[in-house]
Design a protein around this motif. Structure first.
Motif, PDB file in Angstrom:
ATOM      1  N   LEU A  25      -4.732  -0.526  -0.743  1.00 51.71           N
ATOM      2  CA  LEU A  25      -3.670   0.316  -1.293  1.00 51.71           C
ATOM      3  C   LEU A  25      -3.089  -0.267  -2.578  1.00 51.71           C
ATOM      4  CD1 LEU A  25      -1.912   1.466   1.987  1.00 51.71           C
ATOM      5  CD2 LEU A  25      -2.989   2.933   0.276  1.00 51.71           C
ATOM      6  N   ILE A  26      -2.921  -1.574  -2.624  1.00 51.79           N
ATOM      7  CA  ILE A  26      -2.418  -2.182  -3.863  1.00 51.79           C
ATOM      8  C   ILE A  26      -3.426  -2.000  -4.989  1.00 51.79           C
ATOM      9  CG2 ILE A  26      -1.801  -4.357  -4.984  1.00 51.79           C
ATOM     10  CD1 ILE A  26      -0.671  -5.313  -2.316  1.00 51.79           C
ATOM     11  N   GLY A  27      -4.681  -2.336  -4.707  1.00 50.77           N
ATOM     12  CA  GLY A  27      -5.712  -2.265  -5.745  1.00 50.77           C
ATOM     13  C   GLY A  27      -5.979  -0.854  -6.227  1.00 50.77           C
ATOM     14  N   ILE A  28      -6.111   0.090  -5.295  1.00 51.03           N
ATOM     15  CA  ILE A  28      -6.467   1.460  -5.684  1.00 51.03           C
ATOM     16  C   ILE A  28      -5.319   2.127  -6.425  1.00 51.03           C
ATOM     17  CG2 ILE A  28      -5.691   2.861  -3.711  1.00 51.03           C
ATOM     18  CD1 ILE A  28      -9.183   2.952  -5.303  1.00 51.03           C
ATOM     19  N   THR A  29      -4.075   1.779  -6.088  1.00 52.29           N
ATOM     20  CA  THR A  29      -2.930   2.351  -6.798  1.00 52.29           C
ATOM     21  C   THR A  29      -2.864   1.829  -8.234  1.00 52.29           C
ATOM     22  OG1 THR A  29      -1.712   2.488  -4.704  1.00 52.29           O
ATOM     23  CG2 THR A  29      -0.425   2.712  -6.730  1.00 52.29           C
ATOM     24  N   VAL A  30      -3.189   0.556  -8.425  1.00 55.37           N
ATOM     25  CA  VAL A  30      -3.252   0.001  -9.787  1.00 55.37           C
ATOM     26  C   VAL A  30      -4.350   0.696 -10.586  1.00 55.37           C
ATOM     27  CG1 VAL A  30      -3.797  -2.066 -11.135  1.00 55.37           C
ATOM     28  CG2 VAL A  30      -2.288  -2.235  -9.152  1.00 55.37           C
TER      29      VAL A  30
ATOM     30  N   THR B   8       4.892  -1.534  -3.782  1.00 51.99           N
ATOM     31  CA  THR B   8       5.462  -1.066  -2.511  1.00 51.99           C
ATOM     32  C   THR B   8       4.580  -1.492  -1.341  1.00 51.99           C
ATOM     33  OG1 THR B   8       6.410   0.871  -3.625  1.00 51.99           O
ATOM     34  CG2 THR B   8       6.227   0.963  -1.231  1.00 51.99           C
ATOM     35  N   PHE B   9       3.267  -1.441  -1.557  1.00 53.55           N
ATOM     36  CA  PHE B   9       2.330  -1.751  -0.476  1.00 53.55           C
ATOM     37  C   PHE B   9       2.192  -3.254  -0.243  1.00 53.55           C
ATOM     38  CE2 PHE B   9       0.903   2.339  -2.323  1.00 53.55           C
ATOM     39  CZ  PHE B   9       1.179   3.135  -1.229  1.00 53.55           C
ATOM     40  N   ALA B  10       2.819  -4.051  -1.088  1.00 52.66           N
ATOM     41  CA  ALA B  10       2.845  -5.493  -0.839  1.00 52.66           C
ATOM     42  C   ALA B  10       3.701  -5.814   0.389  1.00 52.66           C
ATOM     43  CB  ALA B  10       3.377  -6.225  -2.065  1.00 52.66           C
ATOM     44  N   LEU B  11       4.508  -4.844   0.825  1.00 51.46           N
ATOM     45  CA  LEU B  11       5.317  -5.026   2.030  1.00 51.46           C
ATOM     46  C   LEU B  11       4.476  -4.979   3.301  1.00 51.46           C
ATOM     47  CD1 LEU B  11       8.341  -2.728   1.044  1.00 51.46           C
ATOM     48  CD2 LEU B  11       8.248  -5.228   0.982  1.00 51.46           C
ATOM     49  N   LEU B  12       3.239  -4.493   3.175  1.00 54.93           N
ATOM     50  CA  LEU B  12       2.329  -4.508   4.317  1.00 54.93           C
ATOM     51  C   LEU B  12       1.815  -5.926   4.549  1.00 54.93           C
ATOM     52  CD1 LEU B  12       0.184  -1.321   3.545  1.00 54.93           C
ATOM     53  CD2 LEU B  12       1.917  -1.545   5.329  1.00 54.93           C
ATOM     54  N   ARG B  13       1.402  -6.189   5.771  1.00 50.86           N
ATOM     55  CA  ARG B  13       0.807  -7.479   6.092  1.00 50.86           C
ATOM     56  C   ARG B  13      -0.712  -7.366   6.046  1.00 50.86           C
ATOM     57  NH1 ARG B  13       4.732  -8.381  11.335  1.00 50.86           N
ATOM     58  NH2 ARG B  13       6.677  -8.737  10.173  1.00 50.86           N
ATOM     59  N   PRO B  14      -1.406  -8.464   5.775  1.00 50.81           N
ATOM     60  CA  PRO B  14      -2.872  -8.399   5.662  1.00 50.81           C
ATOM     61  C   PRO B  14      -3.567  -7.779   6.869  1.00 50.81           C
ATOM     62  CG  PRO B  14      -2.076 -10.500   4.843  1.00 50.81           C
ATOM     63  CD  PRO B  14      -0.886  -9.808   5.445  1.00 50.81           C
ATOM     64  N   GLY B  15      -3.013  -7.972   8.055  1.00 49.10           N
ATOM     65  CA  GLY B  15      -3.659  -7.453   9.258  1.00 49.10           C
ATOM     66  C   GLY B  15      -3.242  -6.056   9.658  1.00 49.10           C
ATOM     67  N   ASP B  16      -2.304  -5.456   8.935  1.00 48.90           N
ATOM     68  CA  ASP B  16      -1.838  -4.105   9.281  1.00 48.90           C
ATOM     69  C   ASP B  16      -2.979  -3.095   9.218  1.00 48.90           C
ATOM     70  OD1 ASP B  16       0.753  -4.826   9.786  1.00 48.90           O
ATOM     71  OD2 ASP B  16       1.482  -4.401   7.770  1.00 48.90           O
ATOM     72  N   GLY B  17      -3.086  -2.285  10.255  1.00 45.65           N
ATOM     73  CA  GLY B  17      -4.096  -1.235  10.300  1.00 45.65           C
ATOM     74  C   GLY B  17      -5.473  -1.692  10.726  1.00 45.65           C
TER      75      GLY B  17
END
Length: 238
Positions: A101-106, A215-224
């Motif tokens: 999400l971070i990469g694709i949004t950038v 905004t998606f940096a608030l997610l944790r690496p293991g989320d989902g």
């Protein structure tokens, strides 16, 4: 539009606190992935929502193309969006939800900003590839964003979460159009050409989209991760 949305949200919060059984309970937002997903939907779609509005308008008003040609130019975006559906799972399995999400949004923000480099003198064919890639990127972002939003909801609040997500998607698209129109109107106050005004608007909205990626940096690496694991288990059992 933004002000009206904020006011309605505040009014609903007051209502939900007083009502014993509100339509959408406030504890729903205590689910971290849900809250991040909703905020991400609103923030990221401020940029992505501008493309279907600004691009045909720039092609008609700025470049002088007909309405038919301007409308058909959005076809590569739709084709890219459809084709990306088959690759989203592989991307998420490889990078995880947070990095995806971070990469694709950038990437989306950079693509939107790149439309500021287009000019009437260039071949319209040069627009096809970035619009196609944009369609694939937006489809990947929307799929990942929507699934992570609902990932950790239980049976009791899943219905309310779906309702909030659906409403948020519609409102955020409207917000994107409203914000991009306001930005375009702002640049029209300067004594520049029509094409330059659109270029400045695309550049601004691209920057806004890149910023929304944080905004998606608030997610944790293991989320989902459990979503992908469950999908793999179902494939093996089938």
């Amino acid at each position: 539009v933004l002000a009206a949305g904020v006011i309605l949200l505040l009014l609903y919060i007051l209502h939900a606190r007083r009502h014993p059984a509100p339509l959408i309970s406030l504890p729903l937002f205590k689910t971290r992935t849900f809250s991040v997903g909703i905020i991400g939907n609103i923030a990221s779609r401020l940029g992505t929502g501008c493309v279907p509005f600004l691009m045909p308008l720039m092609l008609q008003v700025g470049f002088g193309f007909s309405a038919v040609v301007a409308g058909c130019m959005m076809a590569p975006t739709a084709i890219g969006s459809i084709l990306a559906k088959s690759t989203v799972t592989q991307v998420l399995r490889l990078f995880g939800y947070r990095r995806t999400l971070i990469g694709i949004t950038v990437v989306i923000g950079i693509l939107i900003a790149s439309f500021a480099l287009q000019s009437p003198s260039e071949s319209i064919i040069l627009l096809l590839l970035p619009l196609f890639i944009l369609g694939m990127s937006m489809s990947t972002q929307f799929t990942a964003m929507n699934t992570i939003t609902l990932a950790d909801l239980n049976d009791d609040n899943a219905s309310g979460g779906n309702s909030v997500l659906a409403v948020t998607q519609q409102l955020s698209i409207s917000f994107g159009v409203a914000v991009s129109a306001a930005v375009l109107r702002f640049y029209q106050a300067f004594e520049t050409g029509t094409v330059e005004q659109f270029h400045a608007t695309f550049l601004t909205m691209g920057i806004v989209t890149v910023i929304s990626a944080f905004t998606f940096a608030l997610l944790r690496p293991g989320d989902g991760r459990h979503l992908i694991t469950n999908r793999d288990k179902k494939k093996k059992s089938a």
